[in-house]
Each structure stands twice: as C-alpha cells, then as structure tokens.
Design a protein around this motif. Structure first.
Motif, PDB file in Angstrom:
ATOM      1  N   ASP A  90       0.820  -1.213   0.000  1.00 39.73           N
ATOM      2  CA  ASP A  90       0.000   0.000   0.000  1.00 39.73           C
ATOM      3  C   ASP A  90       0.852   1.261   0.000  1.00 39.73           C
ATOM      4  O   ASP A  90       0.341   2.361   0.101  1.00 39.73           O
ATOM      5  N   LYS A  91       2.170   1.107  -0.093  1.00 47.57           N
ATOM      6  CA  LYS A  91       3.050   2.270  -0.146  1.00 47.57           C
ATOM      7  C   LYS A  91       3.007   2.937  -1.513  1.00 47.57           C
ATOM      8  O   LYS A  91       3.564   4.001  -1.722  1.00 47.57           O
ATOM      9  N   ILE A  92       2.408   2.269  -2.474  1.00 46.26           N
ATOM     10  CA  ILE A  92       2.397   2.832  -3.822  1.00 46.26           C
ATOM     11  C   ILE A  92       0.978   3.251  -4.196  1.00 46.26           C
ATOM     12  O   ILE A  92      -0.003   2.618  -3.801  1.00 46.26           O
ATOM     13  N   LYS A  93       0.916   4.350  -4.948  1.00 45.51           N
ATOM     14  CA  LYS A  93      -0.381   4.913  -5.347  1.00 45.51           C
ATOM     15  C   LYS A  93      -1.089   3.956  -6.302  1.00 45.51           C
ATOM     16  O   LYS A  93      -0.457   3.369  -7.173  1.00 45.51           O
ATOM     17  N   PRO A  94      -2.402   3.810  -6.175  1.00 44.96           N
ATOM     18  CA  PRO A  94      -3.130   2.994  -7.150  1.00 44.96           C
ATOM     19  C   PRO A  94      -2.904   3.554  -8.561  1.00 44.96           C
ATOM     20  O   PRO A  94      -2.804   4.771  -8.737  1.00 44.96           O
ATOM     21  N   GLY A  95      -2.776   2.679  -9.524  1.00 41.79           N
ATOM     22  CA  GLY A  95      -2.550   3.128 -10.897  1.00 41.79           C
ATOM     23  C   GLY A  95      -1.080   3.302 -11.241  1.00 41.79           C
ATOM     24  O   GLY A  95      -0.727   3.601 -12.372  1.00 41.79           O
ATOM     25  N   VAL A  96      -0.221   3.123 -10.248  1.00 42.24           N
ATOM     26  CA  VAL A  96       1.211   3.293 -10.491  1.00 42.24           C
ATOM     27  C   VAL A  96       1.923   1.972 -10.204  1.00 42.24           C
ATOM     28  O   VAL A  96       1.569   1.250  -9.274  1.00 42.24           O
ATOM     29  N   LEU A  97       2.906   1.655 -11.039  1.00 38.29           N
ATOM     30  CA  LEU A  97       3.777   0.500 -10.792  1.00 38.29           C
ATOM     31  C   LEU A  97       5.181   1.038 -10.564  1.00 38.29           C
ATOM     32  O   LEU A  97       5.550   2.077 -11.100  1.00 38.29           O
ATOM     33  N   TRP A  98       5.956   0.331  -9.775  1.00 38.92           N
ATOM     34  CA  TRP A  98       7.338   0.778  -9.561  1.00 38.92           C
ATOM     35  C   TRP A  98       8.264  -0.421  -9.598  1.00 38.92           C
ATOM     36  O   TRP A  98       7.955  -1.481  -9.054  1.00 38.92           O
ATOM     37  N   MET A  99       9.394  -0.241 -10.253  1.00 38.42           N
ATOM     38  CA  MET A  99      10.390  -1.321 -10.323  1.00 38.42           C
ATOM     39  C   MET A  99      11.790  -0.769 -10.090  1.00 38.42           C
ATOM     40  O   MET A  99      12.105   0.333 -10.535  1.00 38.42           O
ATOM     41  N   PRO A 100      12.646  -1.539  -9.394  1.00 39.98           N
ATOM     42  CA  PRO A 100      14.050  -1.138  -9.319  1.00 39.98           C
ATOM     43  C   PRO A 100      14.757  -1.541 -10.616  1.00 39.98           C
ATOM     44  O   PRO A 100      14.225  -2.352 -11.375  1.00 39.98           O
ATOM     45  N   PHE A 101      15.927  -0.964 -10.863  1.00 38.41           N
ATOM     46  CA  PHE A 101      16.595  -1.233 -12.150  1.00 38.41           C
ATOM     47  C   PHE A 101      17.939  -1.939 -11.987  1.00 38.41           C
ATOM     48  O   PHE A 101      18.824  -1.822 -12.806  1.00 38.41           O
TER      49      PHE A 101
END
Lengths: 675, 274, 339
Positions: A630-641
């Motif tokens: 739940d730390k990330i906004k709905p509609g957003v994905l995040w990935m490390p590189f």
C-alpha cells in the motif's frame, strides 16, 4: 603480515562518505568508517559497509580481451593497446574525428575524467565526450544554470539537521543517499517538519508532516500550484524577489491559473494538502528542497528543476545559509565528471568549448588544435550510431545496455558501430558487445579525487595494486602515447594541470585536500572553499524566474496500457548491480527484480503476493515477482533497475528532455498481466 | 583442535529417484573412522557443494553398518538443483552429525503415531526403522503419510513392508489421485479417526510442510494428545550447524544445537505456534 | 592479585620487549585526523594510550574480521578442502575494559560443545593488556552502567591504570605473571598512595553512574511489558546499514559463502546478523522476522535478556559504537533508559 588502513571515499552514491579499507597483506578484509570525515562522520550505509567485497571478486576482468570471430580471446596489454590505437587511427582517418565518441565515467576519478576529456579533445580531436550524468542530473546542470548560474547543490549537508522544513520531492534519501538520510532523520529528531512528495510512501514519508502522493510526471503542476497559493496568500518574500531576482511578473503570468484546486485531477492530490505544504514551506525560517532523479528523469526534467528554483526564490529560500536546493547526485563522482568537462559542450569548470579565448587557453596548454563545435550528447550518440555517422565508441566504466532506457534501442546502436572499446572491471552486458575489453581498476586500486554532491573534492587512495596491472588513467595515457600524444598520467600532476586551467578549482591540490577536502568554488590558491554558493548574490547576478508549465509525460496511460510505470533505486543495490550483486548478504537480501503494485490494483487483477507476473510496455516485456504494497499509489507501478538478468530498462521510454537530453525513466505507460 | 567447518569427502554410491522432484543419495564417507556414521534418529548432516555452499539435510536412514548413510533431497533451490545433477561416483563434502535426536528413552514401551507430509517422511524414516528394528520395545505403531500425488510418495516399497510388522499400520493419502490410486484422498488430518492409539500416553512425531504441521497439531490436540508428547522438526535457515553463525537462533535456542526436534510445548515457549 | 607499578619510560621498554616476542602488536593508533583504530603497530610504533574517544572498531576485528577465509577449496570436482591455519602470536595492547569483557564473552560463546577453531585458535595465542579508563571516552558511552568499566575484572594478562607518575599494573592471567617475570627490572611494587590515587580517579569516573539492574531489565523484556510504540519508532529508524552488528564487540553472527575462481577458491565467512531480513528468511519467502522492528528487537533481546540468562551478564558492554554509527539515530542506551 602487513596490515594497513587506507582512507578513501566510498565508490557508490554521490554522498561521498569516507572510510578506511582494512588491508591485510594484499587482501582487503573490511571497511572501517572514518569519524573525522566531514561528510559521513563515522556513519555508512549497507553498501558502504560492504564496499570491500566486490574489489577482489574472482569475476574481475584481469586481462585485455579481443573479440575474434565472436569470441573473446585473452591478449597481452601491448597487443590490445596497439590494436585499439590502430583501429582508432584508422577510423579517424577514414571518417574524420567526429565519427568517434568517448563515454567517460562517473565512477572514475576526477583526474581520469580530465584525462578522458583531454584524450577525446586533444588526441582524437572531437568534442564527442559525455558520460552518464546525461541519464541522471543533466537537467540539474541545465536548469539551475539558467536560474542561478551554477548547476550544483547550493548548500552543504551539515546545514540539513538544523532546517525547520525540508521539502523532499522525487528523492528517497533513506534508500538512495542513506547518509544524507541520516541528516534528514536528525533534522526530524531536532523538530524539523518534513514535506514528502512521492508517488511511493517512502520511509521518510512515515515521519513526514505533510505527505503528498502525486502521479509521476505531474511535478510542475504541483510546484506551480504551491507558488500560486503562496503568492495569493501573500506568503512570498517580496524583499528577496525585488532585490535578488528578475522576471517575477512573467512567472506570475504562468502560474496564476495553477490554483491548488485546478491541479487536483492531474496530480491526484487534494488541494488542501498542497496548501498545507505550501504554507509550511513558505513560512518556515530555514527551509530547503531536496530532490533527485524523480525530478530529472522526465521529458520535462529541466523544467522540473526550474519550477523548484522558482519556488525557492519566491520564498527567499536560496542564496543564504540553511536554505537552498539539494540535488542528490546518484554516483560517487557524477558531480566530478561534469566538473571535469566530460561533457560535449564544456571543458573543466564549465568553460564553454565555443568560447574562443577559453579554447585558445586549452589549445596552448595542450599544444594542439581543438575542435570548436559542441559534440554529441550520449543520447544523440545513440541516434547517430544507428543513423550511421558515428562509427566508434570508447566507453569507460558504463553499462549502457542496462542503464539506458529502452534496451533494444541501445543494443541496436552498439551493434551498428564499426568498433567498440569497453574499459570495465566486470563483464557487463555492454562489455559483451565490445570488440576489445580493457580491464580497468576499481576505486581501491588508484589515487585521485571524487567530488560529492555538496561540491566537495575528496581524496581516493590506493589500497592495493591494480588487479589488471593498470589504472584507467594509465590505459588512456598509453593509448594516447600510441597515437603520438604524450599525456601525464600521475594523478597528482593531472590534478595540478586541471587546477591551472580551471578558475573554479584553482585552489585544488592533493595537498590541500588531505584533511577534509574542499568545496568548490575554490577560485584562489589559498581559498578556503565555498560551503554555500549564491550568498548575497547569485553567480549569474540576479536569480531568474523562468515560467514553466505542466506537460504530460511523453507516454500517457490509455486503455491498453493503464498503469504509469516508474523506476528507481533501492537501498541494497546500486545501479546495474555489477558490484552489489557480488556482495553475499546484499544479494541475499534482494536477489531478484520485482514490481510494486497497490493492493487494490492487485486484487482487481487477481494477482497474489510474490506471484510472477508479466509487465509490458510498448518497448518490451519482463517477467517479475509482484510485491503488493500500500506504499504505492493505485494506478502506479514501480520497479528497481538493478538486476542485470531481469532488466527493467527493456520497458522504459527513451523519449528525452529536449534541453538536457535525459531519458524519461520515471514515467511510461505499462500493463501488468497474470501469467 | 578440529576445524569443525571443514567437510570430509563422501562418494555418492547410489542415486535413487524417489519422486519427480526428489532423489535419495546413498553416501559413503571416504574416511571410515569418521563419526559421520554414528548418528542417531533426528540428526542432520551439513552437505557441501563447493561453489554453491552448504545446506542441512536430515539423515534419511537409521545408522547402518556398511559405512553408508542416506539423505533424501527435494529440488527447491540452487544447491539442491546442482546436487540433483550429480551422479554415482561423484564426490561431495559432508560434516556432522549435528542437532538433537528424537527422545528415544521417552518412547520406550509407548504407542507411537507418525505423521509425515511429502518429503517430511525422510527425517522420520530413521526413527521408524529404528523402532521396527527393536519392535518388541514399543506399543502400537501408526504411520500416516500424505503426499500431493501417488508419484510423490517416498520409499514406496519400504513403506509397504512397514505395514507387515505386528500391531502396526500405515495409512496413505494423496491430494491429487491418479487413476490407479485406490486409497484415501485429502489432507493427512482426515486419516486421524482411523488411528488406534491411546492419546493420553502416546507420542506423536510430525514432519512436513509448515501448514500441514499447524493443522495436524491442532487436530491431534483435540483428540487429547499431550503437548509435551508431540514432536516436530523445525525448519530454519542455517549456515554452520554448530550453534555459532546465529541464523537459526530463536529466543536463546539454536535450532541446530537445541533442535531441530522440539516438543510442541517447547515450540510454544519459543513463540512458534507452528 | 599482585599490584605493581611501572614508570612511563619503563613501559616503553616493556612495549619494545613485548614487540620482539610477538608477530602482531595490536594497539590503538591515530589514523587520519582524530580517527582512532586498532592496528598492528609492531613496526611503526604508533601505539597510543592517551586518546580522546573510543576506537572506531573494536579489536574484535583481529579475531573475527569482517570477512575471513575458513578454508581453501582445492578442487570443486573432488570436493577437496584444505585448512587455513593462523598460528600468529598476537599481543593486544591498550584494550579498554569494555572490549576485554566483550572478547571474553565471545570466547565463551565460541567454545562449548563445538569449538569455533578460527576464533579460538587466534584467541588462545593472544595476550591481552588492558588499560583502565580514567574518564568516559564519549558522551554516549555507558560501560559503567553495563558492568563493563572502568576496570576489567578478568580476561587480561596485565591491566594498566594511569596515575600521575606512571601506571599501576594489575597482573591477571598466567601470561601476565610470565611477562612480569621476564621483565622484572621494569616493575616496582605499588605504593599505597599510588593505589589511593588510582582509586580516586576511578571513583571520579563512576560518580553518578550506577550499574543498572540488568536482571530486572531482562525480566521486563522477557515479559514483553514494553509499549509497542517503542518498537514502532525503532522500526521507522532502522535503515539496515549493518553498522551496529559490524562494530559491536560482542556480535558474532556470520554468513558463509563460497568464492570460486575456476575449480578452486575459498569458503569464507562474513559479518551477518539481525538487521537483515535475509538472515532468517527461508525458502518460499517465509521470514520469521519480517519487519525492521522485529529484527532490532531480536538484536536487543539477545544482548539484554537472553545473554543475562545464559551468562549472567548482558552482552552489551556500553561502548556506544552502535549508537555512534546508526544513521537512524537508534540508541540502545536510550532504549534501556526507556525500559
């Protein structure tokens, strides 16, 4: 047994922590933090604590490799250097000097970067020299230069614990710059109020006074709305604006329509929160802005930086102590590589190549003719390689294939070249494409200096002999020699040469850096250095308000690709992971790539915890594990590189900022599917 | 002084395929005088594959005379994957035996219930073999064994032979039966009504996946078995096997020294409600 | 216990004699600016007894280095391994009582049913010369409260106590008696006045500092009587830098990994411990200590509760190194005060 402790500077992020390498015989067995280091004061992050492990890893490249019939064969140094020199000469003769390009390295020392840019300009005869600042803080250099006249941090780390308010936007200090994160933590403990603006609820956000979760790529709307509210509420610093800046009315024309209410939809942030943040920032006595790649890696990167500079100037929070803008630099020496002129348009100290007097100064010192036109940026080099005019690329210490956006595009560019030389310490994905690999030296094998994000030159000291036998500086000098030009390779002498040609760093010398380093500008031999710039007067004279307006990212969400994908760095790993994946407990902590997704989105798509999913964009696809948070906004994905085997950059967008040419890593349209 | 971390060589004498993803390795330590063979039921061995590291495996055979011991390995991680590639005559490193043993004195003359799930049969097998070898010393013996499918049943022939012992029975169940399967389907707990041992005095030994142990313990407690008569093997990440590296430490206990076999009463003290 | 006196000049001679008898003479040394670290000063004679602050790392780094090779892998294919032996004789000089206590605790831990040879081999060949503290080394230190200062009670060959005209010498273990025997001329008998001076100095340091009731502390922690907010706050602070476990003089946990170059290489161990989620993570992402606060709790409980039960004394010696290196400003001292 010979035991020694060699004081040096951390090779990871741009904070510039100091530690000793614990050397027993020829083995480096540990790291000891230096309490008297002005930057780190005895603190280190997990990467720093393990900086010794990759150095003597058996995977290190030890001998030059020449590709024959698609396979690498070990070669002697002489054979490899002769071959490289001959090919460089041949290509230069056939196509002219601008068919060649050098990619310098933010991982190498200042002295080596100075040599690389000298090599490119004086030996190869081209201004086609650039480095990875292009993919990170080029926007800072371009933006802050226009607003203030200098493209670097305005203040120093040690002011942070005494701030009343820190606005953190597009930066995750706890994970990406942990020892600056320590200062933020101390500021909080001292009672500072923190504003965090980030699509992810990062750790500092848990302790923030105001937390704003905007959509990636909507920062200008957010910042303009803050300026709008501050001015309408008469919270702006009228005296500062009148005395120290110009262009306020043009700015107001641009921001007057950006009411906090009007940006609610585009940013996904309630107006009330924006007002709270604006009021807190404007009314705090000591307030600063800390930002990082979340602001720069956009097609509007330069505008993002200008928007922050505008906000700071509106409130008078710049140009004095306990204020300012803190661009958190990503790499140990990305500040230094810029400073040393490993850029296509400037020599060391940001002296333009197009300025005739300056060019003559360098030409006289180096006894050669120097090219007068600006060279290609890294972004343009890739285009020119695919189009044809660029034939040869000499890359030092960078893994373009894994770091640049849109991997397939980069691979196509490298495959189009006639000759590719890579100087590396490990066999990176980019190195696999090389015609010749020259084994470089790590930070522990050389003397020199790094410049950290607070503009501080610090010494790097040799703990062990180069594993390959040569440092990066020596390799370049030997190739130059073979091309008929002699360059001094001794780092101390290179530093002196650099200082003699660069007004900004005149007072820099190894001797003066010995104790605590020096913060530039150091314009005279005995100048004490400059902790705060723009004091009393901006470097460009008056601070300039430049109106900027919100523009959506190059690629926005649609029915097919409904998510915004953002990428970033995590605490345990560093960039492409070539070093951190070779540290036993760091690798164990996060061995593989993942994608963060909000529980609401995950539930709707039926994605379970740790389930492997497919992330797709218009450029590529990647299978990774889903981390539901739940730390990330709905509609957003995040990935490390960081993971070379599961490379996130096959997905990212290579659309770039028109001014600074930085790619848009932080926002592109994506979809996520169950497998 | 002996360097406890240094493994000794063992030759793979035979590889038996137990199930689609598990193999049993019969290992012969090269140094015959080594105490590797003097193990007791419940103990484990650290197996080294240079380059991949080390991992703990419970002995899957009771101490036998002819200088070999067995381990059964399911393919789950990098090391076990590499181990599965090895063939007869290949050499590995081993050290041990480590860990505590099942409470052999306590079970004398008692009824015993064994509950195993999947590859959890391997750690129980030495004890079962031991008990049947000294059959007259024990009361009624019941063995419940659950697997995902009939293919996943370990030691098929041997299990059949166990049922031939006097006053003993073996119950099998699978989650996903094939056409030839005529037996019970479902989780191990559904077999509990069939057992004929006295809950008040019997001992229970469990080994298998965490979820299975959790539910099985719940059910057997309901049947009236005593908390300190229920034993399970705890799985923990471990590196050294000798109580030094700290990975398996829980509240003052080292699973590798004080365990891996704990009574349910002890587990509750450690804050592990399975 | 024998109590002797040595002048500063004679101490220099003693040090010179001791250096001849060992392979490594490990003593506090000033590195860059004010950094104090333990280093081998056998040849550079840079040892210091009078310095501000505590050494950055504890001397543990010489007995249990951050990374250490356990043995050589001669051949992967033949599973052939060969031991690496360390037969060096080390003299540790100028050790603070906190570090002496820590090394003694670690020695008990590394013996037992199974012996950790790499540590024990080095410890047993080492001689420890302690230096009692006559002032608190830094504001954060709380050794007196943790029963680890200002003097060492055991675990040393000699203990020096600084007084105006030289040093009082407590003779501890048998190596101590041997050193005195071999250097008889350098020592005199301590005078009553000297002993009194030392006692006054030490009392000055302990003034206002009471040993905490660590049995009570252990009990409170065991019974979990703490407010959850204490742990929540710690959870928000830990950034898993691993500094605490690397600098802690009593932390002994390690990980093991292989490093190969072709068919040969080494198996080595590296400093590892509580702060890492991966330290206890099992196959299938099952992590017994999933949150930062759970892991720091494990760390604190081991030092302040479990080891009190096991050894009768906490294994936190109050050296404050973890406090001084924590980027989250977590303080075990503040924690103890809160409890």
């Amino acid at each position: 047994m010979i035991t020694k402790r060699v004081l040096t500077t951390c090779p990871y992020c741009g904070v510039g922590c100091g530690f000793y390498l614990d050397v027993r015989d020829a083995r480096i067995v540990g790291v000891i933090p230096s309490k008297s280091n002005p930057v780190s004061k005895g603190y280190l992050c997990v990467k720093g604590w393990h900086a010794h492990e990759p150095i003597q890893h058996p995977d290190r490249l030890k001998k030059p490799l020449i590709k024959e019939n698609g396979k690498f064969k070990e070669a002697s140094w002489d054979a490899a250097l002769d071959y490289v020199a001959a090919r460089l000469k041949q290509i230069k003769n056939k196509y002219g000097p601008d068919a060649l390009a050098v990619c310098a390295s933010a991982r190498c020392t200042n002295e080596e970067n100075f040599l690389m840019m000298k090599f490119s300009r004086a030996v190869l005869g081209t201004n086609n020299v650039d480095h990875c600042a292009r993919t990170c803080h080029a926007a800072t250099v371009a933006g802050l230069n226009q607003s203030f006249g200098s493209g670097a941090s305005t203040n120093s780390y040690d002011e942070l614990p005494f701030m009343d308010c820190i606005l953190i936007i597009g930066s995750n200090p706890t994970e990406a710059h942990p020892i600056v994160g320590w200062r933020v933590r101390t500021a909080i403990d001292n009672g500072a109020k923190i504003i965090v603006c980030d699509p992810r609820k990062i750790l500092v956000a848990e302790s923030a006074y105001v937390y704003i979760q905007q959509y990636p790529g909507t920062d200008i709307a957010l910042l303009n709305a803050m300026i709008n509210f501050i001015v309408t509420q008469e919270l702006h610093d009228k005296e500062f604006i009148a005395k120290r800046t110009e262009g306020f009315s043009e700015l107001w024309d641009a921001v007057k329509d950006y009411t906090p209410e009007s940006v609610e939809d585009v940013t996904g942030v309630k107006a009330e929160l924006i007002k709270q943040a604006a009021k807190l920032y404007a009314t705090s006595k000591r307030a600063c802005i800390m930002y990082s790649l979340g602001m720069t890696e956009h097609t509007v990167g330069t505008d993002n930086i200008i928007a922050m500079a505008n906000l700071a100037m509106v409130c008078g929070h710049v140009g004095r102590e306990f204020s300012g803008l803190y661009p958190m630099r990503g790499q140990n020496n990305v500040q230094g590589a810029c400073d040393m002129g490993a850029l296509p348009n400037v020599y060391s100290g940001y002296q333009p190549v197009t300025d005739e007097a300056i060019r003559k100064k360098f030409a006289d010192a180096w006894r050669v003719n120097l090219p007068a036109v600006k060279g290609l940026t890294l972004t343009d080099m890739i285009y020119k390689a695919i189009e044809g005019p660029l034939k040869c690329f000499y890359i030092i210490g960078e893994d373009q294939v894994r770091t640049d956006p849109n991997t397939h595009w980069i691979e196509q560019a490298l495959d189009s070249l006639e000759f590719l030389v890579i100087q590396e310490i490990f066999l990176s994905e980019t190195a696999k494409k090389a015609d010749v690999i020259l084994p470089g030296a790590s930070f522990a094998e050389k003397d020199g200096t790094f410049t950290c994000a607070e503009r501080r030159f610090q010494r790097v000291r040799k703990a062990i002999e180069p594993i390959s036998g040569k440092t990066d500086g020596e390799i370049i000098c030997e190739i130059a020699q073979r091309l008929g030009y002699t360059m001094e390779s001794d780092p101390e002498k290179v530093c002196d040469e650099m200082a003699s040609l660069t007004p900004l760093y005149t007072g820099v010398s190894f001797e003066r850096l010995e104790d605590n380093g020096l913060q530039w500008p150091v314009p005279e031999k005995n100048h004490p250095g400059t902790p705060v710039v723009h004091l009393g007067k901006f470097i460009r004279g008056l601070g300039k308000f430049i109106p900027v307006r919100h523009k959506p990212p190059a690629e926005v969400t649609d029915k097919e690709y409904p998510f915004i994908l953002s990428t970033g760095r995590m605490l345990f790993h560093y960039n492409t992971g070539t070093m951190t994946t070779r540290v036993a407990n760091i690798l164990r902590e996060y061995p593989r790539n993942f994608v963060q997704i909000n529980p609401a989105d995950a539930q709707r798509l039926g994605i379970k915890k740790q389930e492997r999913v497919m992330v797709r964009t218009r450029r590529g696809e990647l299978k990774v594990a889903a981390q539901i948070t739940d730390k990330i906004k709905p509609g957003v994905l995040w990935m490390p590189f960081h993971f070379s085997d599961e490379p996130t950059n096959v997905l990212t967008n290579n659309a770039f900022d028109p001014v600074c040419r930085t790619g848009e890593y932080k926002a592109c349209a994506a979809k996520i599917e169950k497998i | 002084m002996k360097n406890e971390y240094l493994p000794i060589k063992a030759v793979i004498e035979k590889v038996i395929v137990e199930s689609p993803d598990a193999k049993t390795f019969i290992l012969r330590p090269i140094d015959k005088t080594n105490h590797m063979l003097k193990h007791k039921p419940g103990q484990f061995v650290m197996l080294s594959l240079a380059g991949y590291g080390e991992a703990p495996f419970t002995y899957a055979s009771s101490p036998i005379k002819d200088g070999v011991f067995q381990i059964s390995v399911r393919r789950v991680g990098i090391l076990t994957h590499a181990l599965h590639q090895l063939k007869e005559k290949d050499i590995v490193g081993v050290r041990g035996p480590y860990g505590n043993t099942f409470p052999l004195a306590k079970i004398k003359n008692k009824d015993i219930l064994f509950i195993a799930g999947g590859c959890g049969m391997a750690p129980l097998r030495p004890l079962i073999q031991y008990v049947f070898k000294n059959r007259k010393d024990y009361g009624r013996i019941e063995i419940i064994y659950g697997c995902r499918s009939p293919k996943d049943i370990f030691y098929k022939e041997e299990i059949k032979s166990w049922a031939n012992n006097p006053n003993s029975s073996v119950h099998l169940t699978v989650d996903e039966p094939d056409q030839a399967w005529g037996g019970t389907c479902g989780v191990v707990c559904i077999l509990l009504p069939k057992i004929k041992v006295n809950p008040k005095t019997s001992l229970v030994f469990l080994c298998g996946p965490g979820v299975m142990i959790k539910f099985a313990i719940k059910d057997i407690l309901k049947l009236g078995f005593k908390e300190n008569n229920i034993y399970a093997s705890l799985e923990r990440y471990m590196k050294c096997g000798i109580g030094k590296c700290g990975h398996c430490y829980i509240k003052g206990k080292y699973v590798c020294l004080d365990g891996p076999n704990f009574s349910y009463a002890q587990m509750k003290e450690l804050g592990i409600d399975s | 216990m024998q109590r002797l006196f040595i002048t500063s000049e004679n101490l220099k001679i003693l040090v010179a004699n001791l250096k001849k008898s060992c392979d490594e003479f490990i003593a506090p040394k000033k590195e860059h600016l004010d950094d104090i670290v333990f280093a081998d000063t056998k040849n550079d004679h840079a040892e210091l007894l009078n310095y501000e602050g505590n050494s950055v790392i504890s001397p543990r780094a010489f007995l249990l280095p951050q990374t250490e090779e356990l043995f050589e892998i001669k051949s992967v294919k033949n599973a052939s391994f060969s031991p690496i032996e360390d037969k060096k004789k080390r003299i540790f000089y100028g050790l603070r009582p906190c570090d002496i206590k820590a090394l003694t605790l670690m020695r008990s831990f590394f013996s037992g049913d199974f012996i950790d040879l790499p540590y024990q081999e080095k410890y047993e060949r080492s001689t420890f010369i302690a230096l009692a503290c006559n002032r608190l080394c830094c504001d954060e230190a709380f050794c007196c409260e943790m029963d680890a200062g200002p003097v060492a009670k055991e675990g040393y060959a000699l203990q020096l106590v600084a007084i105006a005209k030289g040093y009082l010498v407590d003779v501890g273990a048998k190596e101590g008696r041997q050193i005195v025997r071999e250097n008889k001329k350098l020592f005199t008998k301590a005078k009553a006045a000297d002993a009194k001076e030392a006692a006054v100095t030490l009392r000055g340091m302990t003034k206002g500092r009471k040993r905490i009731d660590y049995k009570k502390l252990a009990k409170i922690m065991k019974e979990d009587k703490l407010k959850p907010s204490v742990w929540d706050d710690i959870g928000l602070r830990c950034v898993v830098c691993s500094g605490c476990i690397t600098l802690c003089p009593t932390c002994s946990c390690f990980g093991i990994a292989d490093r190969l170059d072709g068919d040969s290489g080494t198996r080595f161990r590296y400093c590892d411990g509580c702060p890492y989620a991966g330290f206890t993570r099992m196959a299938g992402e099952n992590t017994p200590f999933p949150l930062h606060k759970d892991r720091i709790r494990r760390f604190f409980e081991h030092k302040l509760n479990i080891d009190v039960e096991r050894y009768g004394t906490p294994s936190c010696v109050g050296c404050a190194r973890c406090i001084q290196t924590c980027p989250g400003n977590i303080s075990i001292r503040k924690f103890i005060d809160t409890v």
